[in-house]
Design an enzyme around this catalytic site. Structure first.
Site, PDB file in Angstrom:
ATOM      1  N   GLU A  72       1.095  -1.230  -0.288  1.00 59.40           N
ATOM      2  CA  GLU A  72      -0.220  -0.072  -0.220  1.00 59.40           C
ATOM      3  C   GLU A  72       0.602   1.290  -0.151  1.00 59.40           C
ATOM      4  OE1 GLU A  72      -3.957   0.867   1.802  1.00 59.40           O
ATOM      5  OE2 GLU A  72      -3.255  -0.819   2.417  1.00 59.40           O
ATOM      6  N   GLY A  73       0.396   2.181  -0.521  1.00 63.81           N
ATOM      7  CA  GLY A  73       1.062   3.388  -0.911  1.00 63.81           C
ATOM      8  C   GLY A  73       0.712   4.706  -1.337  1.00 63.81           C
ATOM      9  N   SER A  74       0.937   5.571  -0.959  1.00 63.26           N
ATOM     10  CA  SER A  74      -0.240   6.562  -0.416  1.00 63.26           C
ATOM     11  C   SER A  74      -0.681   6.988  -2.291  1.00 63.26           C
ATOM     12  CB  SER A  74       1.199   8.078  -1.003  1.00 63.26           C
ATOM     13  OG  SER A  74       1.883   7.983  -1.782  1.00 63.26           O
ATOM     14  N   LYS A  77      -3.777   1.228  -3.617  1.00 67.06           N
ATOM     15  CA  LYS A  77      -3.016  -0.548  -3.261  1.00 67.06           C
ATOM     16  C   LYS A  77      -2.344  -1.123  -5.165  1.00 67.06           C
ATOM     17  CE  LYS A  77      -6.656  -1.050   0.586  1.00 67.06           C
ATOM     18  NZ  LYS A  77      -7.788  -1.532   0.083  1.00 67.06           N
ATOM     19  N   ASP A 191      14.984   7.553  -8.153  1.00 71.65           N
ATOM     20  CA  ASP A 191      14.717   6.673  -6.753  1.00 71.65           C
ATOM     21  C   ASP A 191      14.528   5.427  -6.628  1.00 71.65           C
ATOM     22  OD1 ASP A 191      13.442   6.716  -4.497  1.00 71.65           O
ATOM     23  OD2 ASP A 191      11.482   6.103  -5.374  1.00 71.65           O
TER      24      ASP A 191
END
Lengths: 451, 358
Positions: A72-74, A77, A191
């Protein structure tokens, strides 16, 4: 249960008095109690029973059957899905437009990521299989290659949070291959970090999350970039110092260097209690290599984490470095991918099986309860209309609203992560803690239909 | 392969098969010089997708590294104009699925099956020893010739244990481009988890193939593939359909009493055959016999005691080459010439004369 008992008793009494003239026989009467002749509107069912007996509902979108949440991220999902025609496991990144709007550059980044992934094709870069857009629900689905784990998870599962040298080497070689490919395609990832490096069940490393990547212009003759949105602990001094422009490729080299440092030592070269202190330390560029580190490895790390970006080692030089080319002894034990915590499955098997059981175990009618979108909503990789993403782009906030790189969302840092602030800063961009909804102790379930 | 073959050196007699995977036709052909019969697979490279092209190339590379009497190997491969031609030996009875389709709708004879499986097990034993997994064992990839030779073909999904740097214990790759193959795949291949799979998954496919040959259809082909997945993961073991496995129904008019059931109830496979299939279809790969072990199985060994005449057993089917009575296929006439001749026949000129008395 008391209420039910009382109800039963009441109706039993009614029964004995009214319709039936038979003598009172509890066994017979019990079987006569059906919703049709009980004037009750609801009865209590304990939650423990409910959770046990109600199966989760299977969800199908397009040809994909949805399984458990993988991460789950900002942005939303990532769920495991099963391609119901080829039976191939896939992962789907679900992005809600509403959530994307709240993230700085959210929609632009997603648009860019899709464009880049569709163009790229390399063994060490995650493959984008399909893109679907649900206009009704305002959701974007990116169907990706399935990977069993990310390297951060594996590091976390090991005792001293690091890999043996030979295992780190195996991953680093693949990371270098992937980066070399990206740079040849004029893409700066920006990143690189362990949590963005995934592993397939066969042990192939896949670079993922090109959300903040930048594609250099076809006609520029250098790799100058102006912005960076990567994770703070992996940023080079030129970004920590706030330089206006910097070499993009060398940013990835630095981040790969921090990643290799992390693989082999279990630590980060630069730490700080908060992002300001962290950037101050990176800006100074002074770091300590553990003394017990392999000599050749120390040399490679020193060259990758060189303060001056111009003198920093290039990907081609890395590939000629003695540590890179050397054959590594497999002395220490291999760090295995940990099992699935939620399902206790040591092999991380399919999580869609429970839903398959629901689809086929109970009734053989596939998709009877499944949510099926109108066929026009499903876009295969080759027919994916760009205009659909363009609509996303139209709602991007004006440039003035973009918060700077230096934003720290402390409220999102879970207690476990607050223990080590450096770690929480590291993973700031990607992981937000799950807010698990507590279940109510009991629920009421309507038994009789009033109408 | 630095030969300068052209297609003009071959006489393409007739199409005997097509590939469902790529724009490929298989021709019964004859080399003009030696008059030797052969099969030629012609693939239209222009209309071939990049993906199937990659598979075809892989198949050719793999085929080159094999050398075994039970494995189909190409003799030659060349590109002429827009076509890729792959020359192989002609297997005159075609594939086992051709046999089933043509006559043996409800399955082949047990002795024939044991003969076929023995050949395939020998092929698998060889392939596994080299460090490969075939992953494509099914009736349509088993070819038979009139002299009783059994050959395994369809090497496009072959995968190796030998990786770039080190020999790996297990493989994890899922054949995601071949959904036709799903019913034959073993549970561990379908699971796609960290356990991976070994050459033992070919033995599972062989078990499914054994059912296919005996029953006339492969198990799990009558359901959606998601249900097949569930059944396999739940450990359902398919079996041979005969009087011991298909219970009789009292009501003769019930819809269950179809032809398949009737045939199944009227036959009986040997207990050895049942046992063999059951052992191959075990859920745990380690519970299945290896190819070498399976070759010593009583069911397979019976072939040594009673050698069979395949051509006799497959009657009324005849090899494709026997359609021409004088053995030498169309000696001087080209298909082209024949076609021209047929085209030149003018049907409108024919006037019928029904007067037989005159």
């Amino acid at each position: 249960m008391d209420e039910q008992e009382a109800n039963n008793k009441a109706s039993r009494a009614e029964f004995a008095l009214g319709d039936s003239e038979d003598e009172y026989r509890p066994d017979v009467q019990e079987s006569c109690i059906t919703p049709a002749n009980i004037p009750c509107l609801f009865s209590r069912v304990d939650s423990s029973d409910l959770i046990f007996h109600t199966p989760k509902q299977a969800k199908i979108y397009g040809k994909y059957l949805f399984g458990d949440v993988l991460g789950e991220g900002s942005y939303g999902k990532v769920k495991e899905v099963l391609d119901t025609s080829s039976l191939c496991r896939r992962a789907v990144k679900i992005m809600k437009k509403r959530k994307l709007k709240r993230i700085p550059n959210g929609e632009i980044n997603v648009d860019k990521e899709i464009r880049l992934l569709r163009k790229l094709g390399n063994e060490n870069i995650i493959e984008l299989v399909d893109v679907m857009y649900n206009t009704e629900k305002q959701k974007l689905y990116m169907v990706l290659e399935f990977c069993v784990a990310n390297l951060q998870e594996m590091l976390d599962s090991s005792i001293d949070k690091k890999f043996p040298d030979w295992q780190a080497h195996r991953y680093f070689v693949q990371l270098a291959d992937g980066l070399e490919y990206l740079h040849c395609q004029r893409v700066v990832h920006k990143d690189i970090k362990p949590s963005n490096l995934l592993l397939t069940s066969g042990g192939t490393l896949k670079i993922t999350d090109l959300g903040v990547a930048e594609e250099l212009d076809l006609f520029t003759n250098d790799d100058i970039c102006f912005t960076s949105q990567g994770s703070p602990a992996f940023q080079p001094p030129e970004i920590a110092n706030g330089d206006e422009s910097f070499s993009g490729f060398k940013v990835d080299i630095w981040s790969a260097g921090v990643t290799l440092f992390n693989f082999t030592t279990g630590k980060y070269p630069f730490e700080g209690d908060n992002i300001y202190k962290l950037f101050e330390n990176i800006g100074k560029g002074v770091f300590q290599l553990p003394k017990e580190l392999d000599e050749q490895l120390a040399d490679l790390l020193n060259q990758m984490l060189l303060y001056d970006a111009n003198k920093r080692i290039s990907i081609n030089q890395i590939k000629c470095h003695s540590w890179y080319c050397r054959k590594h002894c497999e002395l220490q034990d291999f760090i295995q991918i940990p099992g699935n915590n939620e399902t206790n499955d040591p092999h991380r098997g399919m999580t869609v099986i429970q839903f398959l059981e629901e689809l086929h175990g109970r009734n053989n009618d596939l998709g009877s309860e499944a949510e099926k979108p109108p066929s026009t909503l499903v876009f295969m990789k080759d027919s994916y209309p760009v205009s659909e993403v363009k609509t996303l782009r139209a709602h991007v906030p004006p440039p003035g609203d973009q918060p700077s790189l230096l934003h720290e969302n402390k409220q999102n840092v879970s207690p476990a992560k607050q223990q080590s602030t450096a770690r929480s800063v590291t993973n700031e961009r990607l992981t937000l803690p799950l807010d698990k909804k507590g279940r109510k102790s009991s629920r009421f379930k309507s038994v009789c239909d009033v109408s | 392969m630095t030969n300068n073959l052209t297609i003009s050196e071959f006489n393409l007699i007739q199409v005997v098969g097509r590939s469902c995977f790529s724009p490929t036709s298989v021709y019964l052909s004859k080399r003009r010089k030696s008059s030797k019969l052969c099969a030629i697979r012609a693939t239209d490279l222009e209309s071939c997708s990049l993906l199937s092209l990659a598979y075809i190339q892989h198949e050719l590379v793999v085929s080159r590294s094999f050398c075994h009497p039970n494995v189909l190997i190409h003799e030659n491969a060349f590109v002429d104009c827009r076509n890729l031609y792959v020359v192989t030996e002609m297997m005159t009875f075609g594939s086992c699925s051709d046999l089933i389709e043509a006559h043996f709708k409800y399955g082949l004879d047990e002795t024939v099956i044991s003969h076929i499986l023995k050949g395939i097990l020998k092929a698998l034993q060889y392939i596994h020893q080299l460090g490969f997994i075939h992953r494509n064992v099914k009736a349509s990839h088993i070819l038979l010739s009139d002299n009783g030779v059994v050959k395994l073909c369809g090497h496009r999904n072959v995968i190796t244990f030998l990786s770039k740097e080190y020999r790996i214990q297990k493989v994890y790759d899922f054949p995601k481009h071949d959904s036709m193959l799903l019913p034959w795949l073993s549970p561990e291949v379908l699971k796609q988890d960290m356990e991976g799979y070994t050459s033992q998954s070919d033995i599972y496919s062989l078990g499914i193939t054994a059912c296919e040959l005996a029953n006339g259809h492969a198990p799990f082909t009558d359901m959606p593939c998601t249900q097949m997945l569930l059944e396999k993961l739940n450990g359902t073991v398919p079996c041979l359909l005969d009087e011991t496995t298909v219970p009789p129904t009292e009501d003769p008019s019930s819809p269950e009493n179809n032809e398949q059931q009737m045939v199944s109830r009227s036959r009986k496979f040997s207990p050895n055959f049942h046992k063999f299939v059951f052992s191959c279809l075990q859920f745990q790969p380690s519970s299945r016999p290896t190819a070498s072990e399976a070759l010593c199985d009583l069911f397979i060994e019976q072939t040594i005691l009673t050698p069979i005449d395949l051509a006799e057993k497959l009657k009324p089917l005849v090899p494709i080459t026997s359609f021409n009575p004088d053995k030498d296929l169309l000696p001087s006439i080209d298909i082209k010439v024949l076609e021209d001749k047929i085209a030149s026949v003018n049907l409108t000129d024919v006037s019928w004369d029904f007067d037989v008395t005159g």
